[in-house]
Design a protein around this motif. Structure first.
Motif, short mmCIF file in Angstrom:
data_model
loop_
_atom_site.label_atom_id
_atom_site.label_comp_id
_atom_site.label_asym_id
_atom_site.label_seq_id
_atom_site.Cartn_x
_atom_site.Cartn_y
_atom_site.Cartn_z
N GLY A 238 1.01 -1.26 -0.21
CA GLY A 238 -0.14 0.46 0.17
C GLY A 238 0.67 1.35 0.12
O GLY A 238 0.09 2.17 0.66
N LEU A 239 2.29 1.36 -0.58
CA LEU A 239 3.06 2.57 -0.77
C LEU A 239 2.74 3.25 -2.79
O LEU A 239 2.72 2.87 -2.81
CB LEU A 239 4.33 2.05 -0.33
N ASP A 240 2.78 4.17 -1.93
CA ASP A 240 2.59 5.24 -3.08
C ASP A 240 4.65 4.59 -4.14
O ASP A 240 4.66 5.51 -4.75
CB ASP A 240 2.16 6.07 -2.90
N GLY A 241 5.83 4.81 -3.26
CA GLY A 241 6.69 4.42 -3.84
C GLY A 241 7.20 4.58 -2.67
O GLY A 241 7.11 4.35 -1.76
N PHE A 242 9.15 4.06 -3.45
CA PHE A 242 9.49 4.29 -2.29
C PHE A 242 11.17 5.37 -2.44
O PHE A 242 11.54 5.44 -3.91
CB PHE A 242 10.61 2.75 -3.22
N LEU A 243 11.60 5.64 -1.67
CA LEU A 243 12.56 6.37 -1.23
C LEU A 243 13.94 5.83 -0.96
O LEU A 243 14.43 5.61 0.24
CB LEU A 243 12.47 7.82 -0.68
N ALA A 244 14.81 5.72 -1.97
CA ALA A 244 15.92 5.45 -1.63
C ALA A 244 17.04 6.31 -1.40
O ALA A 244 17.73 7.65 -1.65
CB ALA A 244 16.35 4.62 -2.97
N THR A 245 17.73 5.78 -0.08
CA THR A 245 18.51 6.91 0.84
C THR A 245 20.39 6.51 0.84
O THR A 245 20.97 7.42 1.77
CB THR A 245 18.18 7.42 1.93
N THR A 246 20.21 5.11 0.98
CA THR A 246 21.78 5.09 0.62
C THR A 246 22.03 3.93 -0.82
O THR A 246 21.74 3.95 -1.41
CB THR A 246 21.73 3.44 0.99
N PRO A 247 23.59 4.27 -0.67
CA PRO A 247 24.17 4.36 -1.82
C PRO A 247 23.66 3.21 -2.60
O PRO A 247 23.94 2.74 -3.68
CB PRO A 247 26.05 3.99 -1.87
N ALA A 248 23.35 1.67 -1.63
CA ALA A 248 23.79 0.24 -2.42
C ALA A 248 22.10 0.51 -2.58
O ALA A 248 21.95 -0.60 -4.30
CB ALA A 248 24.02 -0.71 -1.05
N ASP A 249 21.19 0.82 -1.99
CA ASP A 249 20.26 0.85 -2.57
C ASP A 249 19.73 2.17 -3.23
O ASP A 249 18.89 1.21 -4.47
CB ASP A 249 18.48 1.34 -1.44
N LEU B 55 18.62 0.44 -8.12
CA LEU B 55 17.83 0.61 -8.91
C LEU B 55 18.02 1.57 -9.49
O LEU B 55 17.41 1.60 -10.64
CB LEU B 55 16.50 1.64 -7.53
N SER B 56 19.32 2.13 -9.94
CA SER B 56 18.86 3.24 -10.85
C SER B 56 20.00 3.33 -11.53
O SER B 56 20.26 3.43 -12.95
CB SER B 56 19.09 4.79 -10.18
N GLY B 57 21.57 1.99 -10.94
CA GLY B 57 22.44 2.35 -11.60
C GLY B 57 23.58 3.22 -11.56
O GLY B 57 24.48 3.59 -12.17
N PHE B 58 23.07 4.30 -10.61
CA PHE B 58 23.95 5.12 -10.14
C PHE B 58 25.40 5.45 -8.90
O PHE B 58 24.60 4.65 -8.12
CB PHE B 58 23.34 6.61 -9.72
N PHE B 59 26.34 5.06 -9.28
CA PHE B 59 27.20 5.09 -7.74
C PHE B 59 27.85 6.32 -7.64
O PHE B 59 28.12 7.14 -8.99
CB PHE B 59 28.84 3.96 -8.42
N TYR B 60 28.07 6.12 -6.22
CA TYR B 60 28.58 7.91 -5.98
C TYR B 60 29.14 7.19 -4.90
O TYR B 60 29.21 6.43 -4.10
CB TYR B 60 27.29 8.90 -6.12
N ILE B 61 29.92 8.55 -4.48
CA ILE B 61 31.16 8.58 -3.41
C ILE B 61 30.33 9.23 -2.25
O ILE B 61 29.43 9.96 -1.88
CB ILE B 61 32.66 9.68 -3.53
N TYR C 137 32.96 4.17 -8.82
CA TYR C 137 33.17 4.50 -7.35
C TYR C 137 32.61 2.78 -6.97
O TYR C 137 31.02 2.95 -6.46
CB TYR C 137 32.66 4.97 -6.68
N THR C 138 33.05 2.02 -5.40
CA THR C 138 31.80 1.71 -4.58
C THR C 138 32.91 1.84 -2.94
O THR C 138 34.32 2.58 -2.91
CB THR C 138 32.04 0.08 -4.99
N THR C 139 32.39 0.88 -1.68
CA THR C 139 33.28 1.13 -0.86
C THR C 139 34.55 0.65 -0.89
O THR C 139 35.88 0.82 0.01
CB THR C 139 31.76 0.46 0.67
N LYS C 140 34.63 -0.77 -1.30
CA LYS C 140 35.61 -1.27 -1.82
C LYS C 140 35.57 -1.49 -3.24
O LYS C 140 35.09 -1.86 -4.40
CB LYS C 140 35.59 -1.83 -1.35
N LEU C 141 37.06 -1.41 -4.21
CA LEU C 141 37.30 -2.56 -5.50
C LEU C 141 37.77 -3.18 -5.22
O LEU C 141 37.29 -4.43 -5.61
CB LEU C 141 38.33 -1.06 -6.28
N ALA C 142 39.15 -3.09 -4.19
CA ALA C 142 39.73 -4.88 -3.79
C ALA C 142 40.32 -4.23 -2.55
O ALA C 142 40.72 -3.49 -1.93
CB ALA C 142 41.13 -5.04 -4.91
N GLY C 143 40.10 -5.29 -1.56
CA GLY C 143 41.34 -4.85 -0.73
C GLY C 143 41.09 -6.00 0.64
O GLY C 143 40.30 -7.33 -0.08
N GLY C 144 41.65 -5.76 1.36
CA GLY C 144 42.21 -6.84 2.37
C GLY C 144 42.84 -7.25 3.66
O GLY C 144 43.22 -5.91 3.89
#
Lengths: 391, 391
Positions: free
Chosen positions: B23-34, B38-44, B208-215
């Motif tokens: 019963g929701l009219d929409g979703f508001l994504a607020t985190t980089p992963a969401d 949903l959109s393919g936009f990556f950001y720092i 950009y993601t939180t990590k490209l390669a890490g360890g």
């Protein structure tokens, strides 16, 4: 790499006063920066909650996952610590906290407005008789750096300046040898490696922060995107390039950013560079106690507008720096915070010309009684930042 | 490095259904992963909010800082985008969103429970007639990976396995040459550089993601701390060492972790290693559709308990992996999620013997109709992971 005990006792006394004024029985720290600030415990933030209970009176209590027990001991954390086994847990972190506080019965618990709705609900359920109230008590305390923190910021500033030198030298060396110039990503890796190595060489126990040494490197048209990533594009003669570097010692952050030109600058490069340098100088000198962030930002960016470069502005003059690389106050039109001695700010106006290049010079600036003091000192004039072609 | 348009249209159709049910009219994504999902936009991620409005019907809308406008265009983001100038802003991100949605008048807006109290309040003020309701609609959608996502996870798995090989080879090479063995931090830098380089070599636009390669790399007693940091300790003959590596292609994460022994293992090393390998094998084979996370975790850790190693357990068997390196579901006693095909999990039981060393083997495992399939394939048996001393 620990701040002296005197720092933590001062911070706790100041917090107790702030809680008293606000009628709160204690503060529950829920973020890595707040927990580190109040207790000296650093951890890798995951979904596993860490809670630090700081009562107005009495002893603090740290709730951590079992995973981090030995790590906390290694860091010399002296706060009483209880652990829960895992996330989400049969007994959750919140229930573990609730059980530990059961006898202490705080009524009004302050939390940061950065707390998530999910965590707020879980804590409210687990801390039956308590009310959680958002408060700026700790955020306010973190606005003015304490004297014990400054040497760590200064140490990070030295490393950051040396990283700039290492990046410049990588290019200069290739020019001298007549070998292929490095790629953006190679320069980024080189300077981050250099900075991280310095960190490990200088300190016994390097504690986890969101970044030990990091940076973005972009040249030519890529540098016109303030938040793009380094690419495999090779530096070319004639390029403008930005080294945007940061480092943190004991999680006390600093940034030092410079723009370089490879070879003799064109009139266009000189114009943008010198306008940006002038804005940075005027904006930095404006960072004085008593002025508001908005005023300082306007003073700085007006220099760019005065040079007819208003369309090339993409961001504010700067932001606060401390236990986070970006934190309040914000040197921007919408922030009317009055500057006070002890505030630490980036001063980093930028000029971004789509299709051509970007120009940004950033220092980390401490507001002192007598005026602004830059902790970062890499040369800022164009003549110093030309990387000479060798014929 | 973009997922096909078919992925985004499928996701949106599935989201519309989920919103309808709730019963929701929409979703508001607020985190980089969401937002990326949903959109393919990556950001720092910084303090500058990014909001993605996904209405149940009609076109999505992305609100970003001016700073990221050109970066979004470079990524080929096709969602309608409006920008605000800066944070905190004279006109805030929330007010910019409110103005853009004014004509659309959604009543019930779903948000993630990860939203902060501060942002919740700012949004509620700016979206006058709307009510914000926490919902698991998107979290649920992300639990089972979509077919279009799997090749990216597989690509990350290949890079991750190669990083393990590069780390091992660095030590083996020093043994062969008879030179000083590398330090933990040197190995970490080497493998991260190797992985990042592979990423840049294989993909045009590394987002950009939180990590490209890490360890993390830790040896001997350091490896008994699951979340310690690499130190300057040099690898020594006789050491147990853990290479705990991760990588993300298009922000689709994977981890691949192995334990190595330098030279002939002692009986003690063999015992711990083989118990951990057995637990990892049994636990991985248990990752079948229809079983709960708690059951699988118990099956896995019971192997260690059966070997009398219960006191050396510091964490659960594993966690979900996707657009975050840790995400739901959690392979732990407190999570009763029933496994379904498409879920992607780490399987990483560990044995941590204080003062001696740690042992952990981790694969990234896809739950398929027919059973578990490991995406990571580096050898797991002890014989393969002995780095031979050369006499």
């Amino acid at each position: 790499m620990r701040l002296p005990d005197s720092f933590y006792s001062t911070v706790r006394a100041r917090l107790a006063d702030a809680l008293d004024v606000r009628g709160l029985d204690g503060f529950l720290a829920t973020t890595p920066a707040d927990v580190a600030f109040l207790s000296g415990f650093f951890y890798i933030a995951t979904e596993r909650p860490v809670y630090l209970w700081m009562p107005r009176e009495g002893d603090p209590l740290l709730v951590i996952p079992r995973l981090d027990e030995e790590y906390a001991a290694q860091q010399g954390v002296t706060v009483e610590t209880v652990s829960y086994f895992e996330f989400p847990g049969v007994v959750t972190a919140e229930q573990t906290l609730g059980a530990a506080l059961a006898g202490r019965a705080p009524k009004q618990i302050g939390v940061s407005a950065g707390l998530s709705i999910g965590a707020y609900r879980a804590l409210s359920r687990a801390l039956g008789g308590s009310t959680l109230v958002t408060t700026d008590a700790v955020a306010k305390l973190r606005l003015r750096k304490f004297p014990e923190e400054i040497p760590f910021h200064e140490a990070a500033a030295r490393i950051c300046d040396e990283m700039l030198g290492a990046g410049r030298e990588l290019i200069a060396d290739a020019l001298r040898r007549g070998t292929e110039l490095p790629r953006e990503d190679e320069i980024a890796r080189h300077v981050i490696g250099f900075g991280t190595d310095r960190m490990y060489a200088d300190y016994d126990l390097v504690v986890y922060t969101t970044k030990l040494a990091g940076g973005l490197v972009y040249a030519g048209p890529n540098s016109a995107l303030p938040h793009g990533l380094p690419t495999r594009r090779r530096i070319r003669p004639g390029d403008t390039l930005i080294l945007s570097l940061g480092a943190a010692v004991a999680s006390r952050f600093v940034e030092s950013e410079r723009t370089f030109v490879v070879g003799e600058p064109t009139a266009e490069q000189q114009r943008y560079y010198e306008a940006d340098q002038e804005a940075q100088e005027v904006g930095t000198q404006a960072m004085r106690a008593g002025r508001t962030c908005a005023e300082v930002n306007k003073t700085c960016l007006d220099v760019l507008r005065g040079h007819g470069l208003g369309d090339y502005i993409r961001h504010r003059q700067g932001h606060g720096i401390g236990l986070q690389n970006h934190e309040a106050p914000w040197v921007e039109d919408g922030d009317h915070t009055v500057l006070e001695p002890g505030m630490l700010l980036s001063s980093e106006p930028g000029v971004y010309v789509p299709g051509h290049a970007g120009y940004r010079i950033s220092d980390t600036v401490l507001v002192e009684e007598t005026g602004p003091r830059r902790l970062t000192g890499y040369p800022r004039d164009l003549a110093s930042n030309i990387i000479e072609e060798v014929r």
